[in-house]
Design a protein around this motif. Sequence first.
Motif, PDB file in Angstrom:
ATOM      1  N   ILE A 197       0.820  -1.079  -0.049  1.00 39.48           N
ATOM      2  CA  ILE A 197       0.040   0.114  -0.059  1.00 39.48           C
ATOM      3  C   ILE A 197       0.948   1.278   0.254  1.00 39.48           C
ATOM      4  N   ASN A 208      -5.803   5.266   0.188  1.00 37.57           N
ATOM      5  CA  ASN A 208      -5.735   3.739   0.340  1.00 37.57           C
ATOM      6  C   ASN A 208      -6.841   3.148  -0.741  1.00 37.57           C
ATOM      7  N   VAL A 251      -7.735  -4.232   3.939  1.00 42.25           N
ATOM      8  CA  VAL A 251      -6.995  -3.018   4.379  1.00 42.25           C
ATOM      9  C   VAL A 251      -7.392  -1.873   3.597  1.00 42.25           C
ATOM     10  N   ASN A 258      -8.073   7.129   4.278  1.00 42.65           N
ATOM     11  CA  ASN A 258      -6.685   7.418   5.020  1.00 42.65           C
ATOM     12  C   ASN A 258      -5.591   7.616   3.668  1.00 42.65           C
TER      13      ASN A 258
HETATM   14  O1  KPL Z   1       0.017   1.359   8.249  1.00 39.66           O
HETATM   15  C1  KPL Z   1      -0.550   1.845   7.620  1.00 39.66           C
HETATM   16  C2  KPL Z   1       0.343   3.212   7.043  1.00 39.66           C
HETATM   17  O2  KPL Z   1      -0.419   3.936   6.633  1.00 39.66           O
HETATM   18  O3  KPL Z   1       1.436   3.202   7.383  1.00 39.66           O
HETATM   19  C3  KPL Z   1      -1.888   1.639   6.588  1.00 39.66           C
HETATM   20  C4  KPL Z   1      -2.365   0.423   7.172  1.00 39.66           C
HETATM   21  C5  KPL Z   1      -1.430   1.395   5.118  1.00 39.66           C
HETATM   22  C6  KPL Z   1      -2.923   2.402   6.969  1.00 39.66           C
HETATM   23  O4  KPL Z   1      -2.741   3.765   5.824  1.00 39.66           O
END
Ligand code: KPL
Length: 312
Positions: A197, A208, A251, A258
């Motif tokens: 991600i 995301n 996720v 996010n």
């Molecule tokens: O842990 C995360 C991050 O942004 O570092 C996720 C799970 C991708 C959530 O944004």
Amino acid sequence: MGRVNIDMTEKECVGILGCGAMGLLFAARFLDADREVVLVEKDPQTLAALQAGFVLEEDGGRREYRCSVGGDVSALAACDVVFVWVKSGDTKAVADSIQGKLRADGILVSLQNGIGNADVLRYTGYSVVAGTTAMGATRLGLNSVRAGGLGETVIGSEHGGAMQKLAALLEAAGFPLRITKSVEKAIWEKAVINAAINPLGALLGLANGQLPGNPGAAAVQKAVVEEAVAVAAFAGVQLDSPAMCAEVEKVCRATAGNRCSMLQDLDAGRFTEIEAINGYMVSLAAANGKALPVNETLCQLVHAREQTWAYV
Ligand code: KPL
């Protein structure tokens, strides 16, 4: 494993070392649970802002908090439990600076992104509890954060007493908690999710939830996962590619709004955690005579983005 029920008569003092989005979110939860909280932040501007308190935005509401704040780890001397929330690249410096500064029975907790943070902290000689968290948080300013949903926090069971004390504290503060006998596996699973991600969200500037519906991004995510699952085996961790791909998509959807932490880092002009995530996997593969071309390319691209700051 199930819930841990321990009658805590004494209220702990909780240290938060590193006051980014996650540090402030955790601090707010512990203050809500009536614990004493000490924040330590080395960035002078952030420290100055925190002296005036900090704000948590959640579900359209806004709460203000005040607690002790310091610029040096000596402020953590009385803490029972210290959550290390610095970026992975700063964990070694924290481990060096904290030696001999905490109570002898103080507990260090690492739920940071990336692989290897807890091992670095163990050199301090303090009890270290490792784990992961899927709590979402977005930094809004130097002393303000927005909560991004209740994700599971996972901690390892191997440090009996320390783990039980930590579990009771997290449960009292309302964290959905799972205790696992195989925390290494949980850390790898989280790292694979971050590997698939974070660089994509960061390089494409996408939230995301926008990644799975973008065919190019989704194809690269699948390739990242396949490489990462292959390299996890070198660490003795067996993962399943289709299951991990499904988890990545889950996720992405659960944290749809996010902007991942790596994107937040690039936006704020901070170095990213790419080396503790995709970079760790590339190095482990290389040590075992294997190449991870997709992960390596993503590392180079994220570093290239970091290096563009040299031109501004
Ligand atoms: O842990 C995360 C991050 O942004 O570092 C996720 C799970 C991708 C959530 O944004």
